[in-house]
Design an enzyme around this catalytic site. Sequence first.
Site, PDB file in Angstrom:
ATOM      1  N   ASP A  45       0.815  -1.204   0.000  1.00  0.00           N
ATOM      2  CA  ASP A  45       0.000   0.000   0.000  1.00  0.00           C
ATOM      3  C   ASP A  45       0.853   1.260   0.000  1.00  0.00           C
ATOM      4  O   ASP A  45       0.483   2.279  -0.599  1.00  0.00           O
ATOM      5  CB  ASP A  45      -0.919   0.005   1.221  1.00  0.00           C
ATOM      6  CG  ASP A  45      -2.080  -0.976   1.069  1.00  0.00           C
ATOM      7  OD1 ASP A  45      -2.264  -1.513  -0.040  1.00  0.00           O
ATOM      8  OD2 ASP A  45      -2.786  -1.206   2.061  1.00  0.00           O
ATOM      9  N   ASP A 150      -3.112  15.237  21.990  1.00  0.00           N
ATOM     10  CA  ASP A 150      -1.894  14.957  21.229  1.00  0.00           C
ATOM     11  C   ASP A 150      -1.993  15.342  19.766  1.00  0.00           C
ATOM     12  O   ASP A 150      -0.981  15.654  19.132  1.00  0.00           O
ATOM     13  CB  ASP A 150      -1.545  13.470  21.337  1.00  0.00           C
ATOM     14  CG  ASP A 150      -0.979  13.100  22.698  1.00  0.00           C
ATOM     15  OD1 ASP A 150      -0.776  14.013  23.524  1.00  0.00           O
ATOM     16  OD2 ASP A 150      -0.741  11.898  22.935  1.00  0.00           O
TER      17      ASP A 150
END
Length: 268
Positions: A45, A150
Amino acid sequence: MKYAIQSKGDDRSNETRDKIIRCFEGYQIEYDDVNPDIVITVGGDGTLLHAFHQYLNTLQKIAFVGVHTGHLGFYADWRTTEIEELVYKIVHDPLRIVRYPLLEVVIKYHNGKPDERYLALNECTVKSEVGSVVMDIKIKDDLFETFRGDGLCISTPSGSTAYNKSLTGAIIHPSIEAIQLAEMASINNRVYRTIGSPLVMPKEHVLKLYPLKNSKYHISIDHIFLVHNDVKSIHCRVAPEKIQFARIRSFPFWNRVRDSFIGKKKDI
């Protein structure tokens, strides 16, 4: 028909690339890595992601096919043992084209710096170089929440099985024109609150992120990592462009999901 090949670069992938070229030569099909009609990626991929970004300006003219030389991927579904069959079908059978939605990301800056526009096949992530990400999140120009944590991940349906899934995001069928927002370790206490769940938005909705503190932001577009200063806002939506895949044989999306995360179907 003209074709191009992009290889992962390891020995097995390069050997497979050379075999594909020999097969096409037998049919006198032209190799053209500048203006191809079909691009075959050999590797996984990640190799297809690289090819996608290489041909961003001609997506409407190109169909992609993936050959995997390692584990089965979501974009690479042909095996190295099937090269002759693959080339024969490309040459002799009508190609069925399927189109998957992409993510458009526009970064706007302070001080009059020009906007920058990107396309992502999988996702865009936003993180701060120092400390937490603090951003107002607006949907259709309405304030939805102030995020502290985050970072954030905005993904396409085809990218929903990648980083998004590790953030407990939903898996979305790539025929659905949508984008998804997933939070990374959001801060939730008596002072700060976020939704804490992934959000799926249709193509009519624009997601806008407004930083509330000055910081350098690490913004990824698929595998491309960028550092940006003076970010005023980040706008995300379903892109008007789409990626095209040559679906030479049936391989249902949910079968890919099952085989990748659960295991191949067992006979009962």
